[in-house]
Scaffold this motif. Sequence first.
Motif, PDB file in Angstrom:
ATOM      1  N   UNK B  28     -10.423  13.605  -2.219  1.00  0.00           N
ATOM      2  CA  UNK B  28     -11.092  12.559  -2.997  1.00  0.00           C
ATOM      3  C   UNK B  28     -10.766  11.202  -2.396  1.00  0.00           C
ATOM      4  N   UNK B  29     -11.784  10.462  -2.037  1.00  0.00           N
ATOM      5  CA  UNK B  29     -11.583   9.153  -1.428  1.00  0.00           C
ATOM      6  C   UNK B  29     -11.891   8.024  -2.395  1.00  0.00           C
ATOM      7  N   UNK B  30     -11.197   6.905  -2.226  1.00  0.00           N
ATOM      8  CA  UNK B  30     -11.435   5.716  -3.052  1.00  0.00           C
ATOM      9  C   UNK B  30     -11.588   4.509  -2.141  1.00  0.00           C
ATOM     10  N   UNK B  31     -12.614   3.738  -2.361  1.00  0.00           N
ATOM     11  CA  UNK B  31     -12.803   2.503  -1.607  1.00  0.00           C
ATOM     12  C   UNK B  31     -12.592   1.338  -2.573  1.00  0.00           C
ATOM     13  N   UNK B  32     -11.596   0.494  -2.246  1.00  0.00           N
ATOM     14  CA  UNK B  32     -11.237  -0.605  -3.147  1.00  0.00           C
ATOM     15  C   UNK B  32     -11.635  -1.956  -2.565  1.00  0.00           C
ATOM     16  N   UNK B  33     -12.017  -2.870  -3.441  1.00  0.00           N
ATOM     17  CA  UNK B  33     -12.436  -4.195  -2.988  1.00  0.00           C
ATOM     18  C   UNK B  33     -11.235  -5.138  -2.822  1.00  0.00           C
ATOM     19  N   UNK B  34     -10.160  -4.884  -3.561  1.00  0.00           N
ATOM     20  CA  UNK B  34      -8.976  -5.747  -3.472  1.00  0.00           C
ATOM     21  C   UNK B  34      -7.763  -4.926  -3.101  1.00  0.00           C
ATOM     22  N   UNK B  35      -6.584  -5.541  -3.079  1.00  0.00           N
ATOM     23  CA  UNK B  35      -5.359  -4.781  -2.838  1.00  0.00           C
ATOM     24  C   UNK B  35      -4.932  -4.033  -4.105  1.00  0.00           C
ATOM     25  N   UNK B  36      -4.263  -2.883  -3.946  1.00  0.00           N
ATOM     26  CA  UNK B  36      -3.865  -2.107  -5.123  1.00  0.00           C
ATOM     27  C   UNK B  36      -2.850  -2.869  -5.972  1.00  0.00           C
ATOM     28  N   UNK B  37      -2.248  -3.892  -5.387  1.00  0.00           N
ATOM     29  CA  UNK B  37      -1.269  -4.672  -6.147  1.00  0.00           C
ATOM     30  C   UNK B  37      -1.859  -5.927  -6.769  1.00  0.00           C
ATOM     31  N   UNK B  38      -3.181  -5.963  -6.985  1.00  0.00           N
ATOM     32  CA  UNK B  38      -3.773  -7.198  -7.516  1.00  0.00           C
ATOM     33  C   UNK B  38      -3.471  -7.412  -8.995  1.00  0.00           C
ATOM     34  N   UNK B  39      -2.966  -6.363  -9.652  1.00  0.00           N
ATOM     35  CA  UNK B  39      -2.633  -6.520 -11.071  1.00  0.00           C
ATOM     36  C   UNK B  39      -3.854  -6.495 -11.964  1.00  0.00           C
TER      37      UNK B  39
END
Lengths: 306, 357
Positions: B28-39
């Motif tokens: 399962x892949x995930x494409x994120x627009x920001x960093x995972x640490x953006x809160x």
Amino acid sequence: MDLSAINPVLLIASLMVAATPLLLAAIGELVVEKSGVLNLGVEGMMITGAIAGFAVAVESGSPLLGFVAAAIAGAALSVLFAILTQFAQANQVASGLSLTLFGLGLSALLGQSYVGVKPPQMGDIHIPVLSDLPVVGPILFGHDIILYFGIVLTAAVWWVLKYSRIGLVLRAVGENHDAAHALGYKVLKIRLMAIMFGGACAGLGGAYISLIRVPQWTEGMTAGIGWIALALVVFASWKPWRALLGAYLFGGVTVVQLNLQAAGVAIPVEYLAMSPYLITIIVLVILSADKSSAPASLGRNFHASR
Amino acid sequence: MKLTKLLTSAAMALGLAAGAAMADTTKVGFVYVGPVGDGGWTYEHDQGRKAVEAEFGDQVETVYVENVAEGPDAERVMTQMALEGADLIFTTSFGYMDPTINVAKKFPNVKFEHATGYKRADNVSTYSARFYEGRAVQGTIAGHMTESNVVGYIGSYPIPEVVRGINSAYLHAKKVNPDVQFKIVWAFTWFDPAKEADAAKVLIEQGADVILQHTDSTAPQAAAQAAGNVITFGQASDMAEYGPKPRVSSIIDDWAPYYIARTKAVIDGNWESVDTWDGIGAGMVGIGEISDAVPADVKEAALAIKASIADGSYHPFTGPVKKQDGSDWLAEGETADDGTLAGMNFYVEGLEGDIPQ
């Protein structure tokens, strides 16, 4: 539309704050490029400075100590670049780019336990009477100490480059490293110092974002300011005072456009977004009478045997 | 020569072994627009990814790429994921809509799930949460709490999702405080803490004492805290570290149940292209604890709205509502249909300014 909602004094005061990280990073890079080295890793050194400064400020409770740590961290990271390019003769562009990637990753790793933590406050300087003056007070005498340091640093770099012996040697190395070498100057040593100075300044700029402008730690929080700083050096045609002017212009445009929007001025945001580039073009045209150009050895590696 | 040959065959053997081992795991892949640490936004999607891992253990392998720019870069990242054998790919930002459709065409056997978009295909589902329901709750609190009657709103991009949130928050603030005025600033970014902090400062300088945001970082909270007498709301994530003030409540995205259900569908082989739009009732939108900084009666009013939305007895867009230009939109008692909401590109009556085109 309600222009009266915009307070020009607060606007100028906040554009100075927005400009300071940019100015610090650009002044550092200016010195590096004057010595003939192109370090594209500014963004990486800034973000590393941002987390190092943040972490130390939180742990020690002293923002000033945080700034010192940020400068050291930025300089330490730049040593990596120096080893690669000055001693291992690696390509400067590639090394700089990878320094940025490395810095972004490293800072994310170091910062994991600092998300959501509040840093100690860096108080603004308050000078009795002067700071309370209307208009002049908030603009000139109501900021934090690092903002003034940025301006003083600009003046110092200008003076050193123009009038001091070390400045002349640095410029000679940047213009023609073979000639400087023939005259007996230690090209690599001088470049190493310049690179470390640039790293320290970038680190300070990063910490200014995480400790004063935002203030908090978030991954990727420099969001391209390092790249703008690189562009700013070219915009300033390698002259410190123009870097200051450019930083205020670039920082100012952001703050002004947000202010206009909040006041309901119906200027399409796209025009405001492109205004830094328009300003750059106009300024470049005006300055085109000025024949100063990039240091001649910029981006070229030096080896004593050649 | 011999050494190279040896290395090559060793590598091939390893590759085969890995391939065999991978055969029964679902990737399962995930494409994120920001960093995972953006809160905020991306952080919550990543919590969903971790929930998938926790639920299925060795049955799944998850991969993610963060900070992917909306545009050609996104297409490249998705293609790479599909080539590396992903069975299911979640693309978690509105701007990934066209790239997702393009890549999906090339990989008909890979399932795609696009968050907040409206374009679907046989192997592309869309899913989104009814954040406007949460914004109705926050708008109610904002209207009660503002003393200057100026509420600042930091918008990201002028897309229907964001416009809907502004309208919903405004309608409910107005309902409890007829004098309330919204100042809207567009940041043209999902994530840029320095710019978000500047935007919040500008709004505060221009008189706002409540800040609502539709950007992903916690920078506005930090700016509000520095200013003192300003309240904010957590966006996407709880942002509880800024409570009890300036953060007084929050809208939380809870993607985990959806991600688990969709992954299970792929594992079981009964995945179908669907369009999901859930809200407070289904738990996809959560309301973070309303802090003690909010008076008891205001808290009660907010919770009452939340409850009536959750049980379906109240719709945040219920008439009479006019559009900004004074034309009629919803008649007395009429509720907005999903089609209009999904494509919302107008302000409701009372909001000032234009939506950037």
